[in-house]
Motif scaffolding. Structure first.
Motif, PDB file in Angstrom:
ATOM      1  N   VAL A 241      68.673 -59.318  41.589  1.00 63.55           N
ATOM      2  CA  VAL A 241      67.980 -60.578  41.317  1.00 63.55           C
ATOM      3  C   VAL A 241      66.799 -60.351  40.384  1.00 63.55           C
ATOM      4  N   ALA A 242      66.031 -59.289  40.633  1.00 63.37           N
ATOM      5  CA  ALA A 242      64.902 -58.979  39.752  1.00 63.37           C
ATOM      6  C   ALA A 242      65.381 -58.707  38.335  1.00 63.37           C
ATOM      7  N   GLY A 243      66.516 -58.041  38.193  1.00 69.41           N
ATOM      8  CA  GLY A 243      67.063 -57.768  36.866  1.00 69.41           C
ATOM      9  C   GLY A 243      67.467 -59.032  36.141  1.00 69.41           C
ATOM     10  N   VAL A 244      68.087 -59.971  36.857  1.00 67.49           N
ATOM     11  CA  VAL A 244      68.483 -61.240  36.233  1.00 67.49           C
ATOM     12  C   VAL A 244      67.251 -62.014  35.775  1.00 67.49           C
ATOM     13  N   VAL A 245      66.219 -62.075  36.625  1.00 68.61           N
ATOM     14  CA  VAL A 245      64.991 -62.799  36.272  1.00 68.61           C
ATOM     15  C   VAL A 245      64.327 -62.166  35.054  1.00 68.61           C
ATOM     16  N   CYS A 246      64.243 -60.839  35.052  1.00 69.93           N
ATOM     17  CA  CYS A 246      63.603 -60.150  33.927  1.00 69.93           C
ATOM     18  C   CYS A 246      64.427 -60.286  32.648  1.00 69.93           C
ATOM     19  N   GLY A 247      65.735 -60.218  32.777  1.00 68.87           N
ATOM     20  CA  GLY A 247      66.583 -60.344  31.598  1.00 68.87           C
ATOM     21  C   GLY A 247      66.483 -61.707  30.950  1.00 68.87           C
ATOM     22  N   GLN A 248      66.429 -62.760  31.768  1.00 67.14           N
ATOM     23  CA  GLN A 248      66.329 -64.109  31.220  1.00 67.14           C
ATOM     24  C   GLN A 248      64.928 -64.429  30.733  1.00 67.14           C
ATOM     25  N   GLY A 249      63.918 -63.855  31.362  1.00 69.19           N
ATOM     26  CA  GLY A 249      62.538 -64.146  30.967  1.00 69.19           C
ATOM     27  C   GLY A 249      62.017 -63.296  29.832  1.00 69.19           C
ATOM     28  N   ALA A 250      62.758 -62.232  29.462  1.00 70.15           N
ATOM     29  CA  ALA A 250      62.273 -61.334  28.418  1.00 70.15           C
ATOM     30  C   ALA A 250      62.121 -62.035  27.080  1.00 70.15           C
ATOM     31  N   VAL A 251      62.995 -62.995  26.780  1.00 70.57           N
ATOM     32  CA  VAL A 251      62.930 -63.702  25.500  1.00 70.57           C
ATOM     33  C   VAL A 251      61.620 -64.472  25.380  1.00 70.57           C
ATOM     34  N   ARG A 252      61.161 -65.020  26.476  1.00 71.23           N
ATOM     35  CA  ARG A 252      59.944 -65.843  26.437  1.00 71.23           C
ATOM     36  C   ARG A 252      58.674 -65.017  26.573  1.00 71.23           C
ATOM     37  N   TRP A 253      58.689 -63.983  27.411  1.00 73.45           N
ATOM     38  CA  TRP A 253      57.457 -63.312  27.785  1.00 73.45           C
ATOM     39  C   TRP A 253      57.198 -62.003  27.040  1.00 73.45           C
ATOM     40  N   LEU A 254      58.223 -61.367  26.502  1.00 69.76           N
ATOM     41  CA  LEU A 254      58.035 -60.062  25.876  1.00 69.76           C
ATOM     42  C   LEU A 254      58.091 -60.168  24.359  1.00 69.76           C
ATOM     43  N   THR A 255      57.483 -59.192  23.700  1.00 68.56           N
ATOM     44  CA  THR A 255      57.489 -59.148  22.245  1.00 68.56           C
ATOM     45  C   THR A 255      58.765 -58.476  21.745  1.00 68.56           C
ATOM     46  N   PRO A 256      59.099 -58.631  20.450  1.00 65.78           N
ATOM     47  CA  PRO A 256      60.282 -57.949  19.922  1.00 65.78           C
ATOM     48  C   PRO A 256      60.243 -56.442  20.139  1.00 65.78           C
ATOM     49  N   GLU A 257      59.060 -55.830  19.958  1.00 63.67           N
ATOM     50  CA  GLU A 257      58.951 -54.383  20.172  1.00 63.67           C
ATOM     51  C   GLU A 257      59.273 -54.014  21.616  1.00 63.67           C
ATOM     52  N   GLN A 258      58.795 -54.814  22.548  1.00 67.13           N
ATOM     53  CA  GLN A 258      59.040 -54.537  23.962  1.00 67.13           C
ATOM     54  C   GLN A 258      60.513 -54.723  24.322  1.00 67.13           C
ATOM     55  N   ARG A 259      61.137 -55.746  23.771  1.00 64.16           N
ATOM     56  CA  ARG A 259      62.552 -55.979  24.068  1.00 64.16           C
ATOM     57  C   ARG A 259      63.433 -54.859  23.524  1.00 64.16           C
ATOM     58  N   ILE A 260      63.166 -54.423  22.302  1.00 59.21           N
ATOM     59  CA  ILE A 260      63.973 -53.346  21.718  1.00 59.21           C
ATOM     60  C   ILE A 260      63.759 -52.051  22.478  1.00 59.21           C
TER      61      ILE A 260
END
Length: 549
Positions: A241-260
């Motif tokens: 569940v934590a992985g799903v929440v983080c995966g969906q929220g990464a687009v909004r909350w994280l920067t491109p550098e952090q996502r890559i």
């Protein structure tokens, strides 16, 4: 750390990399090669028997492994096939455990029904290796989605059922108590996992350094797992569940550098952990055989019981999948059409558009009997089965025999089904070269819509610099080709402004990409591919801008 352990880790990494390279050249799945290598090494005279503490797999390996899979889970497709995935990962696990429990209760004298169901729960979950094999074969993506969702959730279901059965064996069986324990294990895990994912996203958004952010991200599976286990819930469900929440929220909350950085880090972790699990699985063979012989259980009885158990697993899976998947597909499509016809107009343009997208998805990729046959045969057992078997209490009757049966079923299904999946896909006509890659036509369609959004922003004169000052008129006439490649500043006063103009266009494109994602008209694979392109583009422009300042 002893030198021997360090040497083993280094050698294991080389073996895992070698197996991956050999897999790409031969077409044989890497996990199957690793199991074969482990078995071969375990049979060498003089090699000591390997015994891996089950906690190392259940606590040290599975939480990050399941978290990494959940982070990259295709949310849109999971939502559409949630009923099918839920049925396979919950209902089918329970049915398989009970049917196998009846067989083990009859075949192993003195075992008792609760412990027989416990062994059935151990053998019920499928392994994620099937997803990697099927994806490489190029079968329709909907089949991959269903298998991926099943393997992501059914481990937790099986382990919760295992724990419940062991408690029932020790204190007596009560249907209401057992049902209550199962419900608490799942509901508490969902609550804690969602809270851990939400909190982690906000903490990571506050951390600007990509390196520090990634280091913080490595703790999230255990932040979800440990408190859930302390509350008596399923830590693995919480990690998912934590992985799903983080995966969906990464687009909004994280920067491109952090996502890559996250993507590369978790891909590496999953590659090493999954490889290590299958290598250890093969290495444990001789130790399991020795324990079984010392307990005077004999090998023939275990082999016969394991063979029948594997046949039962495949038969129960086929009996469930063929009728239920057909019913599910027809019922969901009919339900969406009914909702669209009854209240689609009053539910908002976005909701109605998503309903139409769902109908197009079901119509374009129906699950026929061929797809169901692939789903049935891809239900392989793996390392979770062996690790769970080793958590059986020492006082369990015929414990060594039970562990031996679990290993034979896991290894046998991996070798039998894993080796024949490519043949089955070819016979069914489902194998398509290159079909597993990103959908190029869909990517081009998304790219064109992003360009249109950028052009509309230029035509509407809505782009502004950070100081809310307008851009130069010369930049507003930038050709469309400039939207998809960084400018080549040649120095001068206008170079930083030109790069800021590119960043403003990227922001417009990113917002449009979010809208396309919410519409439901595009696949998660295509959307993430374009998001990765935008992230790389933005990082490149920022590097140019830093060099100009």
């Amino acid at each position: 750390m002893p030198v021997e352990v360090l040497v083993f880790v280094i050698v294991a990494v080389f073996v895992i990399v070698f197996a991956s390279s050999l897999s790409q050249r031969t077409g044989i799945a890497g996990p199957l090669i690793l199991v074969a290598v482990g078995v071969g090494v375990s049979l060498i005279p003089g090699v000591a028997a390997v015994s891996v503490p089950p906690e190392l797999i259940l606590v040290g390996v599975l939480p990050p492994l399941l978290f990494s899979a959940a982070v990259s889970a295709p949310a849109i497709e999971f939502r559409r096939d949630l009923a099918a995935i839920g049925g396979l990962s919950v209902l089918l696990v329970i049915v398989s455990a009970v049917v196998l429990g009846l067989f083990f209760f009859w075949a192993i004298p003195g075992l008792g029904f609760p412990l027989a169901v416990a062994l059935g729960a151990i053998l019920s979950p499928t392994d994620a290796v099937a997803t990697s094999i099927v994806r490489r074969l190029g079968v329709p993506r909907r089949v991959v989605t269903v298998l991926e969702g099943e393997s992501l959730l059914n481990d937790a279901t099986a382990l919760v059922l295992l724990r419940t059965a062991i408690v029932a064996a020790a204190s007596g069986f009560s249907f209401l108590t057992t049902l209550g324990s199962f419900a608490w294990a799942v509901l508490s895990a969902v609550a804690v996992g969602a809270g851990a994912g939400w909190l982690a996203l906000r903490l990571r958004a506050w951390t600007t350094s990509a390196t520090a952010n990634t280091a913080l991200g490595l703790t999230i599976p255990y932040i979800a797992y440990l408190p859930t286990e302390a509350l008596g819930g399923s830590g693995l469900v919480a990690a998912v569940v934590a992985g799903v929440v983080c995966g969906q929220g990464a687009v909004r909350w994280l920067t491109p550098e952090q996502r890559i950085s996250d993507k590369l880090t978790w891909r590496t972790i999953a590659f090493l952990l999954e490889g290590a699990v299958f290598l250890l699985m093969g290495l444990e063979l001789w130790g399991i055989v020795e324990s079984n012989l010392e307990a005077e259980e004999g090998l023939l009885a275990g082999i016969a019981i394991a063979a029948v158990a594997l046949v039962i697993l495949i038969a129960v899976r086929a009996a469930y999948v063929f009728p239920m998947m057909q019913v599910h597909t027809a019922r969901v499509a009919r339900s969406v059409r009914h909702r669209l016809s009854v209240d689609g107009a009053g539910s908002g343009r976005r909701t109605a558009g998503r309903m139409r997208a769902d109908i197009e998805y079901f119509d374009a990729s129906p699950l026929t009997w061929k797809h169901n046959a692939m789903i049935v045969w891809a239900g392989m057992r793996g390392a979770v089965t062996l690790a769970a078997a080793q958590t059986l209490p020492a006082e369990v009757p015929s414990r060594d025999l039970l562990v031996f049966i679990a290993f034979l079923v896991a290894a046998g299904s991996l070798l039998l089904q894993g080796m024949t999946l490519p043949v089955l896909a070819r016979l069914l006509g489902l194998r398509a070269a290159g079909a597993s890659g990103p959908p190029r036509d869909e990517i081009r369609s998304i790219d064109e819509q992003l360009r249109d959004a950028a052009q509309a922003a230029i035509d509407g004169d809505t782009l502004q610099r950070r100081g809310r000052t307008p851009f130069s008129d010369a930049l507003s006439s930038l050709p469309r080709a400039g939207f998809v490649a960084p400018l080549d500043p040649r120095g001068g006063a206008d170079a930083p402004e030109a790069l800021e103009f590119q960043l403003a266009l990227i922001a417009v494109m990113r917002e449009r990409l979010h809208e396309l994602g919410r519409s439901g008209h595009h696949s998660t694979t295509a959307l993430r591919y374009v998001l990765d392109e935008l992230d790389a583009f933005e990082i490149s422009v920022k590097l140019h801008l830093e060099s100009e300042r």
